[in-house]
Design a protein around this motif. Sequence first.
Motif, short mmCIF file in Angstrom:
data_model
loop_
_atom_site.label_atom_id
_atom_site.label_comp_id
_atom_site.label_asym_id
_atom_site.label_seq_id
_atom_site.Cartn_x
_atom_site.Cartn_y
_atom_site.Cartn_z
N GLU A 77 -12.36 6.25 -6.36
CA GLU A 77 -11.50 6.14 -5.18
C GLU A 77 -11.76 4.88 -4.38
OE1 GLU A 77 -11.58 9.49 -2.55
OE2 GLU A 77 -11.02 10.77 -4.20
N ILE A 137 -11.51 1.76 -2.45
CA ILE A 137 -10.36 1.09 -1.86
C ILE A 137 -10.51 -0.41 -2.10
CG2 ILE A 137 -9.05 0.73 0.25
CD1 ILE A 137 -10.35 3.29 1.29
N MET A 147 -6.91 -4.25 1.01
CA MET A 147 -6.26 -3.30 1.91
C MET A 147 -6.93 -3.23 3.29
SD MET A 147 -4.75 -0.18 -0.16
CE MET A 147 -5.71 0.28 -1.55
N PRO A 203 -5.08 0.93 9.13
CA PRO A 203 -5.27 1.38 7.74
C PRO A 203 -4.11 2.21 7.21
CG PRO A 203 -6.63 2.66 9.22
CD PRO A 203 -5.99 1.60 10.05
N ILE A 259 -0.02 1.22 4.89
CA ILE A 259 0.47 1.34 3.51
C ILE A 259 1.48 2.46 3.33
CG2 ILE A 259 -1.43 2.79 2.69
CD1 ILE A 259 -1.27 0.83 0.19
N GLU A 271 -7.44 7.91 4.92
CA GLU A 271 -6.74 8.94 4.15
C GLU A 271 -5.61 8.34 3.31
OE1 GLU A 271 -5.04 11.90 6.62
OE2 GLU A 271 -4.48 13.15 4.94
N GLN A 276 -5.06 5.18 2.41
CA GLN A 276 -5.49 4.20 1.41
C GLN A 276 -6.16 4.88 0.22
OE1 GLN A 276 -7.87 1.25 3.37
NE2 GLN A 276 -6.14 0.48 4.54
N ARG A 277 -6.92 5.92 0.51
CA ARG A 277 -7.59 6.61 -0.59
C ARG A 277 -6.58 7.35 -1.45
NH1 ARG A 277 -12.04 9.77 2.61
NH2 ARG A 277 -12.86 10.49 0.63
N TYR A 305 -3.52 6.48 -1.90
CA TYR A 305 -2.83 5.46 -2.69
C TYR A 305 -3.68 5.06 -3.90
CZ TYR A 305 -0.92 0.95 -3.96
OH TYR A 305 -0.41 -0.10 -4.67
N THR A 306 -4.99 4.89 -3.67
CA THR A 306 -5.89 4.53 -4.78
C THR A 306 -5.87 5.63 -5.84
OG1 THR A 306 -7.26 3.50 -3.12
CG2 THR A 306 -8.21 3.72 -5.29
#
Lengths: 448, 444
Positions: free
Chosen positions: A410, A412, A416, A421, A424, B36, B38-39, B41-42
């Motif tokens: 996971e 990042i 990014m 944050p 996205i 939350e 970004q994770r 999305y990853t």
Amino acid sequence: MNEVKKKRGGIPAEKLAKYSKGEGLNAKNIKNLIHRKRIIRKEQKVAFAEKIAARAEVLLTEEAGFLVPEKGEATNRVKQSDIKNIVDITSAAKCFELDLNFGPYRLDYSRNGRYLLLGGRRGHVAAIDWITKRLMCEINVMEAVYDIQWLHIETMYAVAQKEWVFMYDNKGVELHCVKALNRVLQMTYLPYHFLLATSNEQGWLSWLDISIGKLVNSFSTYKGRLSTLTHNPYNAVLCVGHPTGVVTMWSPNVKRPLAQIMCHKTPVQGIAVDHTGKYMATSSVDRNLRIWDVREMSGPVQTYKFRDSPIDLSFSQRGLLAAAFHGNVEIFKDCHLKTVADSYMKHKLTRTIHNLEFCPYEDVLGVATGCGFTSMLVPGAGEPNYDAYESNPMQTKRQRQESEVKSLLEKIQPEMITLDPNIIVEVDLPTLKDKVEAKKKALVSVIH
Amino acid sequence: MKVKVLTRNPDEYMRETKKDIHKVPRNYDPALHPFEAQREYTRAVNAVKLERIFAKPFVGSLDGHRDGISILGKHPKSLSCLASGSFDGEVRLWNLPTKKCVRSIAAHDGIVRGIDFVGSGEQFLTVGDDKTVKSWHTQLPSFSEDLPINTVISKTVLTGISCNKKNNTYATCGELCLLWELGRNEPIRSLKWGVDSLQHVAFNPVEENVLATCASDRSIILYDTREPGPVRKMVLEMRSNQLAWNPMEAYTFTVANEDYNLYTFDTRCLFGATQIHKGHVSAVISVDYSPTGLEIVSGSYDKTLRIFSYYKNNSRDVYHTKRMQRITNVAWSLDNKYVISASDEMNIRLWKAKASEKLGVMTPREKVSQNYNAALLRKFESFPQIKRIARHRQVPKHVFNATREHRAIHLKQKIKESNKRAHSKPGTVPHVSLHKKSIVEVKE
């Protein structure tokens, strides 16, 4: 009647607000019927998730610590020895002092609060399971040690030595010597990005990806010696304090600061950002402590003036702010939310303080001094209920290995790191400028 | 003075024995779960990469024919049974799970042109170049010779057969479209509309009176057995090779055309194609619908299989192997899990309909994680990085080059048309959509 209105499904409104995932989209403005239905369904799901999360709060088992004075008493008069006498034996064992000879010291708690790393300027590095008081390793690197930092798990840590940054394992074996990072003064670790961020003597900031061993970016701030560094846990942006009284914020993607705040007129000494990433506390040699709203980039929200200048600051998980003065520590409760008249707790030490940090998930404040380390009890500092999938103080070796793999998957990407944050998942609407440009372009193509 | 300091009793947080499961206390406080979005999305990026890693669609091949395979027949009830006919007149019955040939029959002189199962699959009919329709038992009665139950000799050439699933009739095509009844040696009706050669016939699986044929004069003819003659005839730009009715929507059908495209039509409004499925770089030979009616598989002369959503322009997936030659027929298995292709080089290939699907039993944890990954992909499908990874396919060099060439040709045509429009009197060169252009003419 008002009470009833506030509640939704038996859950108080303020609890729902805590778990809120933002405003969401207004489906009424969507003309396409299919898309409108899709958005409405999605919003319903989000609302349901918020409700379920808020409702799950009743399942939390532990309650936070507290210190309630009786009539005529003040909490900041309570001595550590008094607390130690009242509380149970396991908690009393968390209040201790270490006499060490290679100071001044710096300290770092691991992410789950279970392990403590101490680094003395004169080369002493020690890793301790501080709850059981088991020494994991103790070495002397025979060089000046400027900073120490746990990496993603408790088997690895980085030490900023005289020239370069070294990495050791929990047995004290040298794993790496990172010559790309030289003359480092301060380090901080971004756990979700696997980045070790450093600041050095010549004013350079560097981000080292420790999962692949690659330097993500390294550039000069052109602002001289960077001796105050911390990161915002909400958006992983670095906050750097400067002798001019300015605090700058940096991401590895932009070679100029994302934001600059003129916090003080004198050099910045301590910076701390709270766990929600909303507030930043800065202190300066002008004896001021100021609280800033870093999401709105406004402030100061609060200003406090002391008799002595705070050397170092630290926020606890439940919003206590500890300030280190020359020979004593003062702890403030909710001083970022409202103006407080007096401190919550005070503790006087016979030694000069250099560094302090709250231990995550414990009611403990670690203070590193010129000749040793003091662990003091601060009721109500730590988060009582941990989430085992994020960081687990009770984890076994197997769990640690599994969570390491999961967190690596996971990871990042450093691209990014931005001030917001959540950008996205937000809808990218064209600005007025974009629209005008597009119109111009269309017109030009028609003419041709 | 009341003091409470956090102490956790390890007994409440650690498992008691080593055989116990770990205790996992949760706290959903958002402050403990940063990044939350970004994770998530990853995770979505990982999910789409894993999907591509596990995309191994080829299951196996059925090997045994001694000549190229011309036709496939799906059993209406049994998933394990498949019939195939080849250019040397041999018909084979296969057991799909074991990938073994159960029976082989020397059925016709010359090419086997059509195979279809009757009713619930006790019998099947084959037609061949020897102008005969033969009916066979699916399960051979014990101690009997492998002979047809009945042989019907037709006066005309036969090129295809389609059984009506609801009654005892079947249709053949060739010079004429003939309607037959089982057990009778003469056709009950013959239907004709101007042409002398029809290459494919298909009964509608829902509306039992409707059938359609593809003719060599580039037309598709629709029939209704309740009417005295054919109902509609629509002419396309080029010849259609095969036709498949949507099993869930009676009014939708798709044709595989020589001009490298597939066209989906709605019989209720034949002003144009409802969808043009592009992607093949050679004539499309065969087409079949999934039993859900949502997807189409097509086989082409460019040695690839493509899977389309019936309402989408581009293919969802493309299957190919190094050794697979020109595809002659495709079929979608009735459990919606497999795709079967027959090709020139004597092999029948079995493919997964969803390339990255795991076959076999799944543990509940596996299921949960797959569902979670699927939901993530749905949420982030329009993100550029994820879209790119999900869409990327490695295709054979000749397909890649031909695609590029065709793109250039289409671009050139577009530019030419726009130039023409720019230099003509306004309104003389109107904009006509490709969907409308696909039908040249509809006759009633």
